[in-house]
Design a protein around this motif. Structure first.
Motif, PDB file in Angstrom:
ATOM      1  N   MET A   1       0.832  -1.197   0.000  1.00 10.14           N
ATOM      2  CA  MET A   1       0.000   0.000   0.000  1.00 10.14           C
ATOM      3  C   MET A   1       0.866   1.247   0.000  1.00 10.14           C
ATOM      4  N   VAL A   2       0.444   2.248  -0.757  1.00  7.70           N
ATOM      5  CA  VAL A   2       1.054   3.576  -0.731  1.00  7.70           C
ATOM      6  C   VAL A   2      -0.014   4.515  -0.184  1.00  7.70           C
ATOM      7  N   LEU A   3       0.158   4.938   1.050  1.00  7.18           N
ATOM      8  CA  LEU A   3      -0.832   5.763   1.742  1.00  7.18           C
ATOM      9  C   LEU A   3      -0.291   7.185   1.830  1.00  7.18           C
ATOM     10  N   ILE A   4      -0.922   8.082   1.088  1.00  9.70           N
ATOM     11  CA  ILE A   4      -0.446   9.453   0.969  1.00  9.70           C
ATOM     12  C   ILE A   4      -1.250  10.349   1.916  1.00  9.70           C
ATOM     13  N   GLU A   5      -0.603  10.810   2.973  1.00 11.19           N
ATOM     14  CA  GLU A   5      -1.270  11.644   3.974  1.00 11.19           C
ATOM     15  C   GLU A   5      -2.625  11.043   4.386  1.00 11.19           C
ATOM     16  N   PRO A   6      -2.649   9.761   4.756  1.00  9.59           N
ATOM     17  CA  PRO A   6      -3.927   9.129   5.094  1.00  9.59           C
ATOM     18  C   PRO A   6      -4.528   9.730   6.361  1.00  9.59           C
ATOM     19  N   ILE A   7      -5.806   9.990   6.325  1.00  7.23           N
ATOM     20  CA  ILE A   7      -6.487  10.532   7.507  1.00  7.23           C
ATOM     21  C   ILE A   7      -6.965   9.365   8.362  1.00  7.23           C
ATOM     22  N   ILE A   8      -6.129   8.989   9.310  1.00  6.47           N
ATOM     23  CA  ILE A   8      -6.424   7.899  10.239  1.00  6.47           C
ATOM     24  C   ILE A   8      -6.087   8.409  11.633  1.00  6.47           C
ATOM     25  N   PHE A   9      -7.104   8.729  12.407  1.00  5.59           N
ATOM     26  CA  PHE A   9      -6.876   9.355  13.704  1.00  5.59           C
ATOM     27  C   PHE A   9      -7.197   8.403  14.851  1.00  5.59           C
ATOM     28  N   PRO A  10      -6.532   8.585  15.987  1.00  2.13           N
ATOM     29  CA  PRO A  10      -6.800   7.741  17.158  1.00  2.13           C
ATOM     30  C   PRO A  10      -8.121   8.114  17.822  1.00  2.13           C
ATOM     31  N   PRO A  11      -8.595   7.254  18.741  1.00  2.00           N
ATOM     32  CA  PRO A  11      -9.823   7.588  19.468  1.00  2.00           C
ATOM     33  C   PRO A  11      -9.608   8.793  20.373  1.00  2.00           C
ATOM     34  N   PRO A  12     -10.712   9.385  20.884  1.00  2.00           N
ATOM     35  CA  PRO A  12     -12.085   8.865  20.882  1.00  2.00           C
ATOM     36  C   PRO A  12     -12.764   8.986  19.519  1.00  2.00           C
ATOM     37  N   TYR A  13     -13.468   7.912  19.123  1.00  2.00           N
ATOM     38  CA  TYR A  13     -14.151   7.899  17.853  1.00  2.00           C
ATOM     39  C   TYR A  13     -15.529   8.539  17.986  1.00  2.00           C
ATOM     40  N   GLY A  14     -15.981   9.103  16.896  1.00  2.00           N
ATOM     41  CA  GLY A  14     -17.308   9.714  16.891  1.00  2.00           C
ATOM     42  C   GLY A  14     -17.453  10.689  15.734  1.00  2.00           C
ATOM     43  N   ARG A  15     -18.633  11.199  15.605  1.00  2.00           N
ATOM     44  CA  ARG A  15     -18.937  12.191  14.585  1.00  2.00           C
ATOM     45  C   ARG A  15     -18.733  13.574  15.205  1.00  2.00           C
TER      46      ARG A  15
ATOM     47  N   ALA B   1       4.255   3.773  13.546  1.00  2.00           N
ATOM     48  CA  ALA B   1       4.437   2.730  14.550  1.00  2.00           C
ATOM     49  C   ALA B   1       3.228   1.814  14.682  1.00  2.00           C
ATOM     50  N   ARG B   2       2.068   2.251  14.206  1.00  2.00           N
ATOM     51  CA  ARG B   2       0.866   1.421  14.295  1.00  2.00           C
ATOM     52  C   ARG B   2       0.900   0.258  13.317  1.00  2.00           C
ATOM     53  N   PHE B   3       1.688   0.375  12.248  1.00  2.00           N
ATOM     54  CA  PHE B   3       1.773  -0.677  11.239  1.00  2.00           C
ATOM     55  C   PHE B   3       2.872  -1.674  11.592  1.00  2.00           C
ATOM     56  N   ARG B   4       2.756  -2.874  11.080  1.00  2.00           N
ATOM     57  CA  ARG B   4       3.800  -3.877  11.280  1.00  2.00           C
ATOM     58  C   ARG B   4       5.037  -3.553  10.451  1.00  2.00           C
ATOM     59  N   ARG B   5       4.811  -3.162   9.197  1.00  2.00           N
ATOM     60  CA  ARG B   5       5.933  -2.890   8.280  1.00  2.00           C
ATOM     61  C   ARG B   5       5.617  -1.624   7.502  1.00  2.00           C
ATOM     62  N   ALA B   6       6.210  -0.535   7.883  1.00  2.00           N
ATOM     63  CA  ALA B   6       5.955   0.734   7.195  1.00  2.00           C
ATOM     64  C   ALA B   6       7.192   1.605   7.234  1.00  2.00           C
ATOM     65  N   HIS B   7       7.402   2.318   6.139  1.00  2.00           N
ATOM     66  CA  HIS B   7       8.426   3.360   6.170  1.00  2.00           C
ATOM     67  C   HIS B   7       7.832   4.634   5.593  1.00  2.00           C
ATOM     68  N   VAL B   8       8.493   5.742   5.840  1.00  2.00           N
ATOM     69  CA  VAL B   8       7.968   7.060   5.501  1.00  2.00           C
ATOM     70  C   VAL B   8       8.799   7.698   4.404  1.00  2.00           C
ATOM     71  N   ASP B   9       8.124   8.255   3.415  1.00  2.00           N
ATOM     72  CA  ASP B   9       8.746   9.098   2.398  1.00  2.00           C
ATOM     73  C   ASP B   9       8.176  10.511   2.538  1.00  2.00           C
TER      74      ASP B   9
END
Length: 281
Positions: free
Chosen positions: A118-132, A239-247
Motif C-alpha cells: 500500500m502507498v498511503l499518501i497523507e492518510p487521515i487515520i486518527f486515534p480515538p475517541p471515535y465519533g462524529r 508505529a501502528r503498522f507492522r511494516r511501514a516506512h515514511v517518504d
C-alpha cells in the motif's frame, strides 16, 4: 463516458481503468472533495514502462460520476466499495490519498490479503475517541462556492487561491472533471454538503486501533509542509503498522499528488517493481 460498477451492496461507483486485461496491478482512491481523474498524471507516468499495468481509479460516493446516496457519508463504506471493486483480483498495490488512504488501509483490514502493498499518501487515520464531530473543515466545506459562471471562472479562482501550488495539468483535470455544466453554471460534482459530511465522519471509524492487523508493506507519504502529517503524529502512525516506512516529499503540503504527481508516480513505480518474493516488499 465513465464506467459504473457495483460497489458495496450494489452501490453505483464510477471507475476509470486501463485497457489491459488480466489481474489489477494498482487501485487509486482520491481524497475528499476531488475525483478519480486527478490520478491521470500519476497513472500515465507509472504506465510509461516496458511492462503494461492494469489499473483502476474510482470516485468515492457523492463524488465525480459515482452515485450520491444518503448521509451519513461514513468512511467504512468507501473501504467496502474498494473491496467490491478489487473483487477476486487479489494482490494489487493500493494507492490512496487522505480519505482515500484511509479507505485503502481499512479495505485491507476488512479483507486481509486484498493488497500486496500500500502507498498511503497523507492518510487521515486518527486515534480515538471515535465519533462524529463538527470539525472546522466541515464548516469551511459548507461555505464553498459550488457554482461558477463558467469553466474559465473556476480555473482562474483556483489557480490564484486554494490550489496555486498544483501542477497545471492536475488543476485542469479538476476543473474539467470535478465540475459539470448545468443551467446554473459550472457546478461542483461533489456537493458542499457531501464534502462536509465526510469531514464530520472522518473519525467515526476504528481504523487506528486495527492498523496492526495489516501484514503487507506500507509506504507512508507526507508532504514536507503538511499541516496534518508532521512531527509526532507521523511517527505514531508509522508505529501502528507492522511494516511501514515514511517518504517525505519536499516542497509539498497535504495535497501531494496534485502538487508533485511525478514524485508520487516514482514511489508507486518502485513499489510495483518490487518482486513479490522480496522480503522488503
Amino acid at each position: 463516458m465513465p464506467t459504473r460498477v457495483d460497489g458495496w451492496e450494489g452501490f453505483p461507483v464510477a471507475i476509470e481503468s486501463s485497457s489491459e486485461s488480466g489481474p489489477i496491478d494498482a487501485v487509486f482512491v482520491h481524497a475528499n472533495g476531488f475525483c478519480k481523474e486527478l490520478w491521470r498524471p500519476v497513472v500515465a507516468a507509472v504506465a510509461d514502462s516496458p511492462r503494461p499495468i492494469n489499473w483502476v481509479s474510482m470516485d468515492q460516493r457523492g463524488h465525480g460520476d459515482s452515485g450520491v446516496g444518503a448521509p451519513p457519508y461514513d468512511w467504512d463504506r468507501i473501504a467496502r466499495d474498494v473491496v467490491a471493486i478489487v473483487g477476486d483480483s487479489r494482490g494489487p498495490v493500493g494507492v490512496g490519498h487522505s480519505s482515500g488512504g484511509s479507505a485503502i488501509a481499512r479495505a485491507e483490514i476488512l479483507a486481509p490479503g486484498l493488497f500486496r502493498a500500500m502507498v498511503l499518501i497523507e492518510p487521515i487515520i486518527f486515534p480515538p475517541p471515535y465519533g462524529r464531530y463538527d470539525v472546522p473543515l466541515a464548516a469551511i466545506a459548507e461555505q464553498r462556492t459550488a457554482v461558477f459562471a463558467d469553466r474559465a471562472a473556476a480555473r482562474k479562482r483556483f489557480a490564484m487561491r486554494a490550489f496555486k501550488d498544483w501542477d497545471p495539468e492536475v488543476l485542469d483535470l479538476y476543473v474539467d472533471h470535478g465540475f459539470r455544466p448545468t443551467d446554473r453554471g459550472w457546478e461542483l460534482k461533489c456537493a458542499p454538503r457531501v464534502e462536509a459530511d465526510y469531514y464530520r465522519e472522518g473519525n467515526n471509524v476504528d481504523t487506528w486501533d486495527r492498523l496492526d492487523e495489516i501484514e503487507c508493506q506500507v509506504v507512508l507519504v507526507a508532504g514536507e509542509h503538511s499541516d496534518t502529517h508532521s512531527g509526532p503524529y507521523l511517527s505514531q502512525l508509522q508505529a501502528r503498522f507492522r511494516r511501514a516506512h515514511v517518504d517525505v516529499i519536499p516542497s509539498a503540503g497535504h495535497l501531494v499528488p496534485m502538487e508533485r504527481p511525478g514524485a508520487i508516480a516514482s514511489i508507486v513505480t518502485d513499489v510495483l517493481d518490487r518482486p513479490l518474493t522480496d522480503p522488503s516488499s
